[in-house]
Design an enzyme around this catalytic site. Structure first.
Site, mmCIF file in Angstrom:
data_model
loop_
_atom_site.group_PDB
_atom_site.id
_atom_site.type_symbol
_atom_site.label_atom_id
_atom_site.label_comp_id
_atom_site.label_asym_id
_atom_site.label_seq_id
_atom_site.Cartn_x
_atom_site.Cartn_y
_atom_site.Cartn_z
ATOM 1 C CG HIS A 11 83.024 14.836 12.532
ATOM 2 N ND1 HIS A 11 82.914 16.191 12.805
ATOM 3 C CD2 HIS A 11 81.925 14.541 11.793
ATOM 4 C CE1 HIS A 11 81.827 16.673 12.263
ATOM 5 N NE2 HIS A 11 81.201 15.687 11.626
ATOM 6 C CG HIS A 13 76.731 12.993 12.917
ATOM 7 N ND1 HIS A 13 76.286 14.136 13.552
ATOM 8 C CD2 HIS A 13 77.679 13.403 12.044
ATOM 9 C CE1 HIS A 13 76.935 15.187 13.058
ATOM 10 N NE2 HIS A 13 77.784 14.773 12.145
ATOM 11 C CG HIS A 191 79.105 19.959 12.191
ATOM 12 N ND1 HIS A 191 79.028 19.311 13.384
ATOM 13 C CD2 HIS A 191 79.052 18.991 11.236
ATOM 14 C CE1 HIS A 191 78.925 18.003 13.169
ATOM 15 N NE2 HIS A 191 78.941 17.779 11.870
ATOM 16 C CD GLU A 194 79.041 19.387 6.414
ATOM 17 O OE1 GLU A 194 78.450 19.869 7.409
ATOM 18 O OE2 GLU A 194 78.827 18.222 6.007
ATOM 19 C CG ASP A 272 80.047 13.737 8.609
ATOM 20 O OD1 ASP A 272 79.620 13.943 9.763
ATOM 21 O OD2 ASP A 272 79.926 14.577 7.695
ATOM 22 C CG ASP A 273 76.403 11.700 8.653
ATOM 23 O OD1 ASP A 273 75.874 11.717 9.771
ATOM 24 O OD2 ASP A 273 76.883 12.712 8.107
HETATM 25 N N1 ADE Z 1 74.336 15.965 10.976
HETATM 26 C C1 ADE Z 1 74.646 14.750 10.505
HETATM 27 N N2 ADE Z 1 75.558 14.814 9.534
HETATM 28 C C2 ADE Z 1 75.852 16.127 9.388
HETATM 29 C C3 ADE Z 1 76.736 16.862 8.569
HETATM 30 N N3 ADE Z 1 77.524 16.248 7.678
HETATM 31 N N4 ADE Z 1 76.746 18.205 8.685
HETATM 32 C C4 ADE Z 1 75.963 18.809 9.577
HETATM 33 N N5 ADE Z 1 75.126 18.181 10.378
HETATM 34 C C5 ADE Z 1 75.077 16.849 10.296
HETATM 35 ZN ZN ZN Z 2 79.192 15.844 10.966
#
Ligand code: ADE
Ligand code: ZN
Length: 323
Positions: A11, A13, A191, A194, A272-273
């Site tokens: 997971h 991006h 997703h 969250e 995630d990011d």
């Molecule tokens: N796009 C990028 N990061 C995200 C996240 N944490 N939740 C939803 N969409 C995303």
């Molecule tokens: Zn995500």
């Protein structure tokens, strides 16, 4: 010892793995102005809340403009992962973003795959890709994206995901698209859980047919939903550091990942990011170790990721052998 544990990430991006140095380089090459105040803060990029994060995400990733940029981005991220002993990455990518910047679906994918191949040759790291529909671009955009994925078979594109604004774009908007994907037996992750709670997670499961949920951690608020996730053998792609950065939980001790693990739910840990939250895959394994998982249990997280991965059985067997 944690460094030695073989890891997997399912997971992340891809566009959001861009580090500030690369962001500045692409901005310069592509003649795009990024305001200086976006760089640096508590995290590598400055953002205030989730909606501001989504805006900054679009701004920062707007510098990735060509297939060659995607090549470099992919290669750099996989190199970084291999240094943390990551053996498999399944990264989410957004063709809608790429197309809005003038690339074609195929040129964008080819850039990524070229980077993936070079990283595999050099570091042995295997990677596959999930195309995301972006909720807040609307149901039509998500449907168009899914249709394009199904029309352009590619062995590196192994699944379809749904990301973006979970609160304002609930699962019922996307039923048609996910029915189409299910009919084609195309692997699905969504997703859910969250930003929104158990009801939204139930709808995501019942309406969109995922075998995995991005995050899914707020299922903890309803024990019968946790039972359902267990019975359905759904894997949760948890991202503890991301959830703390975005203020969903205050501390790692408050985060439900360990509780879900102890309940027998198949979880994985993910970044995630990464630069938006100062997260790395290795860091997430360390978090779980700090919360009490043994090294064998950490290895189980990698095993979970490989078992639920969307790649073909040959690749899975190869990865399991490496474990
Ligand atoms: N796009 C990028 N990061 C995200 C996240 N944490 N939740 C939803 N969409 C995303
Ligand atoms: Zn995500």
């Amino acid at each position: 010892m944690i460094e030695k544990i073989k890891k997997a990430e399912i997971h992340v991006h891809l566009e959001a793995t861009i580090m500030p140095k690369l962001c500045r380089k692409f901005a310069k090459n592509n003649n795009i102005k990024i305001p200086e105040e976006v760089f640096g803060s508590k995290y590598c990029y400055a953002w205030k809340d989730f909606y501001d994060f989504l805006k900054k995400y679009d701004l920062i990733t707007s510098v990735i403009k060509t297939p060659e940029d995607y090549y470099e981005l992919t290669y750099n991220y996989l190199k970084q992962c291999s240094q943390e002993n990551v053996i498999y990455v399944e990264a989410m990518i957004s063709s809608a973003h790429a197309k809005s910047k003038g690339m074609t679906y195929n040129s964008f994918i080819e850039g990524i795959i070229a980077g993936a191949k070079k990283a595999e040759e050099e570091f042995g790291i295997i990677s596959k890709y999930i195309v995301n529909g972006i909720r807040h671009l609307g149901a039509e955009s998500v449907h168009e994206t899914a249709t394009e994925v199904l029309k352009n078979f590619n062995e590196h594109i192994v699944g379809f995901g749904l990301a973006g604004d979970e609160l304002h774009f609930p699962p019922n908007l996307f039923i048609k698209t996910f029915d189409m994907l299910k009919k084609e037996s195309f692997p699905i992750t969504v997703h859910a859980g969250e930003w929104d709670g158990p009801e939204n997670i139930r709808n995501a499961i019942n309406l969109l047919h995922p075998t995995r949920l991005g995050h899914g951690v707020r299922s903890i608020e309803d024990p019968s939903l946790v039972d359902e996730i267990f019975d359905l053998n759904i894997t949760l792609e948890t991202c503890p550091t991301s959830n703390i950065a975005t203020n969903i939980y205050k501390t790692y001790e408050d985060h439900p990942a360990k509780q879900l693990f102890d309940r027998g739910i198949k979880i994985t840990v993910n970044s995630d990011d990464p630069p938006f939250f100062n997260a790395t895959v290795g860091g997430e394994y360390q978090v779980m170790s700090n919360l009490g998982l043994s090294n064998d249990q950490l290895l189980l997280l990698t095993n979970n990721a490989i078992q639920c991965a969307f790649c073909d059985d040959n690749t899975k067997n190869k990865l399991l052998k490496k474990l």
